[in-house]
Design an enzyme around this catalytic site. Structure first.
Site, PDB file in Angstrom:
ATOM      1  N   ASP A   1      38.124  37.129  35.844  1.00 53.10           N
ATOM      2  CA  ASP A   1      37.750  35.713  35.806  1.00 53.10           C
ATOM      3  C   ASP A   1      38.601  34.943  34.795  1.00 53.10           C
ATOM      4  O   ASP A   1      39.035  33.812  35.057  1.00 53.10           O
ATOM      5  CB  ASP A   1      36.259  35.549  35.508  1.00 53.10           C
ATOM      6  CG  ASP A   1      35.809  36.283  34.247  1.00 53.10           C
ATOM      7  OD1 ASP A   1      36.540  37.166  33.744  1.00 53.10           O
ATOM      8  OD2 ASP A   1      34.691  35.978  33.762  1.00 53.10           O
TER       9      ASP A   1
ATOM     10  N   THR B   1      27.293  33.930  30.237  1.00 55.42           N
ATOM     11  CA  THR B   1      26.546  34.969  29.533  1.00 55.42           C
ATOM     12  C   THR B   1      27.238  35.315  28.222  1.00 55.42           C
ATOM     13  O   THR B   1      26.602  35.510  27.185  1.00 55.42           O
ATOM     14  CB  THR B   1      26.417  36.218  30.418  1.00 55.42           C
ATOM     15  OG1 THR B   1      25.840  35.841  31.670  1.00 55.42           O
ATOM     16  CG2 THR B   1      25.547  37.260  29.758  1.00 55.42           C
TER      17      THR B   1
ATOM     18  N   TYR C   1      47.547  40.832  26.641  1.00 57.85           N
ATOM     19  CA  TYR C   1      46.953  42.157  26.467  1.00 57.85           C
ATOM     20  C   TYR C   1      47.964  43.266  26.760  1.00 57.85           C
ATOM     21  O   TYR C   1      48.661  43.227  27.790  1.00 57.85           O
ATOM     22  CB  TYR C   1      45.760  42.328  27.401  1.00 57.85           C
ATOM     23  CG  TYR C   1      44.467  41.724  26.926  1.00 57.85           C
ATOM     24  CD1 TYR C   1      44.444  40.581  26.127  1.00 57.85           C
ATOM     25  CD2 TYR C   1      43.249  42.283  27.285  1.00 57.85           C
ATOM     26  CE1 TYR C   1      43.252  40.020  25.703  1.00 57.85           C
ATOM     27  CE2 TYR C   1      42.046  41.736  26.870  1.00 57.85           C
ATOM     28  CZ  TYR C   1      42.060  40.601  26.075  1.00 57.85           C
ATOM     29  OH  TYR C   1      40.879  40.051  25.659  1.00 57.85           O
TER      30      TYR C   1
ATOM     31  N   GLY D   1      30.185  36.735  38.378  1.00 64.33           N
ATOM     32  CA  GLY D   1      30.142  36.836  36.928  1.00 64.33           C
ATOM     33  C   GLY D   1      29.111  37.839  36.468  1.00 64.33           C
ATOM     34  O   GLY D   1      28.504  38.564  37.267  1.00 64.33           O
TER      35      GLY D   1
ATOM     36  N   ASP E   1      33.182  34.278  43.207  1.00 61.74           N
ATOM     37  CA  ASP E   1      33.362  34.592  41.788  1.00 61.74           C
ATOM     38  C   ASP E   1      32.083  35.248  41.300  1.00 61.74           C
ATOM     39  O   ASP E   1      31.052  34.577  41.150  1.00 61.74           O
ATOM     40  CB  ASP E   1      33.676  33.300  41.019  1.00 61.74           C
ATOM     41  CG  ASP E   1      33.586  33.455  39.507  1.00 61.74           C
ATOM     42  OD1 ASP E   1      33.740  34.600  39.010  1.00 61.74           O
ATOM     43  OD2 ASP E   1      33.361  32.439  38.818  1.00 61.74           O
TER      44      ASP E   1
END
Length: 246
Positions: A102, A125, A93, A8, A6
């Site tokens: 993610d 973040t 969406y 990020g 993963d």
């Protein structure tokens, strides 16, 4: 044995998937490439049969992973991408590619593992919030700057001197550094509580809330609604996608 990755915005999380539920997650800051400590760990691994990747960290770190995988194991990484529909999960969406992979993986795992509506809070973040009903309808989400980004942007735009401080557990403070620290945590937690209430109204029942991301433990105590920490939520979603595609 699969290697799950993963990527990020800031951190790289990885785990060896030897079984469906046995994960030991390791985390490192990537700075746009596979960091040296991760390279050292991967160099001594038994070669994985597959390398499955979810990447929101950018093309540079994705290419770094590809080069390392070729050099170490002769593997081509498999990068997953968002789909508008997955089983009965349907993304809100209009353009699913604009939803971070993610977030999509977290939605898949949350919907599969929790009965009823779920609010997912991923505090990294950036802090992302996603709402999903029990029938698989994704209602959409919200995004805030992460705790450190919130603090840094405030300090960059003012004459306040940088003071390293963490909240005391109260919602307010009696000095500037602690007030900034408290405000950033409370802002993230307050939106989680507000969205939880909205989701409860939409679902007609109390939802679940799952917390993930590197700052999940910093906000958990400030959230009033019941919540559960699931630090490897995205990796579990990645593993689930691979199993169901195999």
């Amino acid at each position: 044995m699969m290697l799950l990755l993963d990527i990020g915005n800031t951190n790289l999380r990885w785990a060896l998937a030897r079984s469906e539920d046995a994960f030991e997650v390791e985390v490192a800051r990537h700075s746009g490439a596979v960091p040296l400590d991760v390279l050292a760990r991967w160099e001594v691994l038994d070669p994985p049969s597959r390398l499955i990747v979810g990447n929101v960290g950018g093309a540079a770190v994705g290419e770094s992973v590809r080069r390392v995988a070729h050099a170490y194991w002769g593997l081509e990484p498999e990068f997953v991408s968002v789909r508008a529909a997955w089983r009965d999960l349907r993304i809100a969406y209009a353009d699913p590619s604009r939803l971070g992979v993610d977030r999509w993986l977290a939605l898949i795992e949350a919907h599969a593992s929790v009965d009823g509506a779920v609010l997912i809070v991923d505090a990294g973040t950036a802090v992302t919030y996603d709402l999903i009903l029990g029938d698989g309808r994704h209602l959409g989400g919200s995004i805030l700057p992460g705790i450190e980004m919130m603090r840094s942007s405030l300090l960059a735009g003012t004459q306040i001197p940088r003071i390293e401080s963490e909240p005391s557990g109260r919602s307010w403070a009696t000095d500037t550094g602690s007030a900034i620290a408290a405000g950033s945590v409370q802002a993230v937690a307050a939106l989680a509580d507000r969205l939880f209430e909205h989701l409860a109204h939409e679902a007609g029942a109390e939802p679940s809330m799952l917390l993930s991301g590197g700052d999940a433990d910093r906000i958990a105590s400030a959230i009033q609604a019941p919540c559960e920490m699931v630090p490897d939520l995205v990796l579990r979603g990645l593993a689930r996608v691979v199993r169901e595609l195999s």
